[in-house]
Scaffold this motif. Structure first.
Motif, PDB file in Angstrom:
ATOM      1  N   ALA A  35       0.850  -1.189   0.000  1.00 31.53           N
ATOM      2  CA  ALA A  35       0.000   0.000   0.000  1.00 31.53           C
ATOM      3  C   ALA A  35       0.888   1.241   0.000  1.00 31.53           C
ATOM      4  N   ASP A  36       1.430   1.521  -1.149  1.00 28.76           N
ATOM      5  CA  ASP A  36       2.338   2.649  -1.316  1.00 28.76           C
ATOM      6  C   ASP A  36       2.034   3.255  -2.680  1.00 28.76           C
ATOM      7  N   LYS A  37       1.768   4.550  -2.717  1.00 31.11           N
ATOM      8  CA  LYS A  37       1.391   5.196  -3.976  1.00 31.11           C
ATOM      9  C   LYS A  37       2.482   5.075  -5.037  1.00 31.11           C
ATOM     10  N   ASP A  38       3.728   4.922  -4.612  1.00 32.54           N
ATOM     11  CA  ASP A  38       4.838   4.834  -5.561  1.00 32.54           C
ATOM     12  C   ASP A  38       5.352   3.416  -5.770  1.00 32.54           C
ATOM     13  N   LYS A  56      -1.037 -19.119 -15.036  1.00 30.67           N
ATOM     14  CA  LYS A  56      -0.675 -20.506 -14.706  1.00 30.67           C
ATOM     15  C   LYS A  56      -0.233 -20.633 -13.258  1.00 30.67           C
ATOM     16  N   ASN A  57       0.507 -19.642 -12.796  1.00 29.47           N
ATOM     17  CA  ASN A  57       1.033 -19.668 -11.436  1.00 29.47           C
ATOM     18  C   ASN A  57       1.421 -18.245 -11.040  1.00 29.47           C
ATOM     19  N   ILE A  58       1.858 -18.102  -9.807  1.00 31.31           N
ATOM     20  CA  ILE A  58       2.181 -16.767  -9.297  1.00 31.31           C
ATOM     21  C   ILE A  58       3.410 -16.172  -9.996  1.00 31.31           C
ATOM     22  N   ASP A  59       4.328 -17.029 -10.431  1.00 29.84           N
ATOM     23  CA  ASP A  59       5.507 -16.527 -11.145  1.00 29.84           C
ATOM     24  C   ASP A  59       5.109 -15.870 -12.460  1.00 29.84           C
ATOM     25  N   GLU A  60       4.161 -16.477 -13.180  1.00 32.52           N
ATOM     26  CA  GLU A  60       3.689 -15.882 -14.429  1.00 32.52           C
ATOM     27  C   GLU A  60       2.977 -14.559 -14.148  1.00 32.52           C
ATOM     28  N   LEU A  61       2.158 -14.514 -13.106  1.00 36.47           N
ATOM     29  CA  LEU A  61       1.486 -13.275 -12.716  1.00 36.47           C
ATOM     30  C   LEU A  61       2.513 -12.183 -12.435  1.00 36.47           C
ATOM     31  N   PHE A  62       3.506 -12.496 -11.605  1.00 39.35           N
ATOM     32  CA  PHE A  62       4.529 -11.508 -11.264  1.00 39.35           C
ATOM     33  C   PHE A  62       5.296 -11.043 -12.488  1.00 39.35           C
ATOM     34  N   SER A  63       5.632 -11.966 -13.370  1.00 38.72           N
ATOM     35  CA  SER A  63       6.400 -11.638 -14.560  1.00 38.72           C
ATOM     36  C   SER A  63       5.615 -10.733 -15.513  1.00 38.72           C
ATOM     37  N   LEU A  64       4.371 -11.112 -15.820  1.00 33.97           N
ATOM     38  CA  LEU A  64       3.595 -10.373 -16.818  1.00 33.97           C
ATOM     39  C   LEU A  64       3.029  -9.052 -16.305  1.00 33.97           C
ATOM     40  N   THR A  65       2.915  -8.887 -15.006  1.00 29.29           N
ATOM     41  CA  THR A  65       2.437  -7.621 -14.438  1.00 29.29           C
ATOM     42  C   THR A  65       3.573  -6.765 -13.899  1.00 29.29           C
ATOM     43  N   ARG A  66       4.788  -7.293 -13.993  1.00 28.42           N
ATOM     44  CA  ARG A  66       5.956  -6.644 -13.399  1.00 28.42           C
ATOM     45  C   ARG A  66       5.698  -6.369 -11.910  1.00 28.42           C
ATOM     46  N   LYS A  67       4.970  -7.299 -11.282  1.00 29.61           N
ATOM     47  CA  LYS A  67       4.646  -7.279  -9.847  1.00 29.61           C
ATOM     48  C   LYS A  67       3.944  -6.000  -9.412  1.00 29.61           C
ATOM     49  N   SER A  68       3.121  -5.429 -10.289  1.00 32.34           N
ATOM     50  CA  SER A  68       2.450  -4.179  -9.969  1.00 32.34           C
ATOM     51  C   SER A  68       0.931  -4.324 -10.060  1.00 32.34           C
ATOM     52  N   PHE A  69       0.223  -3.915  -9.007  1.00 33.33           N
ATOM     53  CA  PHE A  69      -1.239  -3.895  -9.026  1.00 33.33           C
ATOM     54  C   PHE A  69      -1.735  -2.990 -10.151  1.00 33.33           C
ATOM     55  N   HIS A  70      -1.075  -1.882 -10.348  1.00 33.56           N
ATOM     56  CA  HIS A  70      -1.398  -0.910 -11.401  1.00 33.56           C
ATOM     57  C   HIS A  70      -1.591  -1.608 -12.753  1.00 33.56           C
ATOM     58  N   ASN A  71      -0.756  -2.600 -13.032  1.00 33.86           N
ATOM     59  CA  ASN A  71      -0.797  -3.286 -14.320  1.00 33.86           C
ATOM     60  C   ASN A  71      -1.925  -4.315 -14.430  1.00 33.86           C
ATOM     61  N   LEU A  72      -2.709  -4.483 -13.386  1.00 35.59           N
ATOM     62  CA  LEU A  72      -3.893  -5.346 -13.441  1.00 35.59           C
ATOM     63  C   LEU A  72      -5.155  -4.564 -13.805  1.00 35.59           C
ATOM     64  N   ILE A  73      -5.049  -3.238 -13.819  1.00 34.34           N
ATOM     65  CA  ILE A  73      -6.185  -2.371 -14.099  1.00 34.34           C
ATOM     66  C   ILE A  73      -6.172  -1.991 -15.578  1.00 34.34           C
ATOM     67  N   ARG A  74      -7.352  -1.987 -16.207  1.00 38.75           N
ATOM     68  CA  ARG A  74      -7.436  -1.573 -17.612  1.00 38.75           C
ATOM     69  C   ARG A  74      -6.831  -0.179 -17.754  1.00 38.75           C
ATOM     70  N   GLU A  75      -6.028   0.013 -18.788  1.00 34.33           N
ATOM     71  CA  GLU A  75      -5.222   1.226 -18.949  1.00 34.33           C
ATOM     72  C   GLU A  75      -6.026   2.508 -18.819  1.00 34.33           C
ATOM     73  N   ASP A  76      -7.201   2.565 -19.453  1.00 37.36           N
ATOM     74  CA  ASP A  76      -7.981   3.803 -19.429  1.00 37.36           C
ATOM     75  C   ASP A  76      -8.633   4.071 -18.065  1.00 37.36           C
ATOM     76  N   GLU A  77      -8.547   3.116 -17.138  1.00 33.13           N
ATOM     77  CA  GLU A  77      -9.128   3.285 -15.808  1.00 33.13           C
ATOM     78  C   GLU A  77      -8.078   3.470 -14.710  1.00 33.13           C
ATOM     79  N   ILE A  85      -9.228   4.824  -4.860  1.00 36.80           N
ATOM     80  CA  ILE A  85      -8.780   3.990  -3.740  1.00 36.80           C
ATOM     81  C   ILE A  85      -8.113   4.853  -2.681  1.00 36.80           C
ATOM     82  N   TRP A  86      -7.159   5.694  -3.097  1.00 34.15           N
ATOM     83  CA  TRP A  86      -6.425   6.508  -2.120  1.00 34.15           C
ATOM     84  C   TRP A  86      -7.290   7.596  -1.502  1.00 34.15           C
ATOM     85  N   LYS A  87      -8.267   8.097  -2.241  1.00 36.68           N
ATOM     86  CA  LYS A  87      -9.188   9.084  -1.684  1.00 36.68           C
ATOM     87  C   LYS A  87      -9.978   8.458  -0.526  1.00 36.68           C
TER      88      LYS A  87
END
Length: 148
Positions: A35-38, A56-77, A85-87
């Motif tokens: 929980a860190d804005k940066d 397939k597994n957590i390693d694939e998730l980490f690799s394809l998202t570069r371990k960032s929650f930000h990258n799980l959200i649709r780009e335009d959102e 969230i932070w508000k």
């Protein structure tokens, strides 16, 4: 502690659940992330989350998202969702609720309700525990029960 005088045997039974048991059998997809804005580093995802999103597994998730929650959200959102969230958190809430489109491994998106809770972790500092519900499935199963 489980053998301390006065501790009921029913309470003792509850102490036997391991995180893995709960994580894999809880009826819900969830992740834990910093929980860190940066630095919104993904720390954990349970099996149901991986199934929901097609990883397939957590390693694939980490690799394809570069371990960032930000990258799980649709780009335009992304900006709108993170701001919301932070508000909610900055207003003094421990919980946040948000509806957005979650990126799946194949590049498609799943409409989800995100219920997050911010907590202080001794090991990681502030983290979000986030439970996801499939928005469409939720409406199919519950919309008739609450109308009218």
């Amino acid at each position: 502690m489980a053998y301390r005088e006065g501790l009921r045997s029913g309470v003792r039974k509850q102490l036997g659940f391991a995180f893995k048991d709960i994580s894999e059998h809880l009826p819900g997809a969830f992740i834990i992330y910093r929980a860190d804005k940066d630095d919104d580093e993904l720390l954990y995802a349970n099996h149901e989350f991986l199934q929901m999103t097609g990883y397939k597994n957590i390693d694939e998730l980490f690799s394809l998202t570069r371990k960032s929650f930000h990258n799980l959200i649709r780009e335009d959102e992304q900006q709108q969702i993170e701001t919301s969230i932070w508000k909610q958190i900055d207003a003094g809430n421990n919980n946040d609720y948000i509806h957005f489109h979650l990126r799946k491994v194949d590049g498609t998106y799943l409409s989800v309700l995100d219920h997050g809770r911010i907590v202080d972790s001794q090991q990681y500092g502030r983290v979000f525990y986030v439970l996801f519900m499939d928005w469409e499935a939720m409406h199919v199963h519950y919309s008739d029960k609450f109308s009218g």
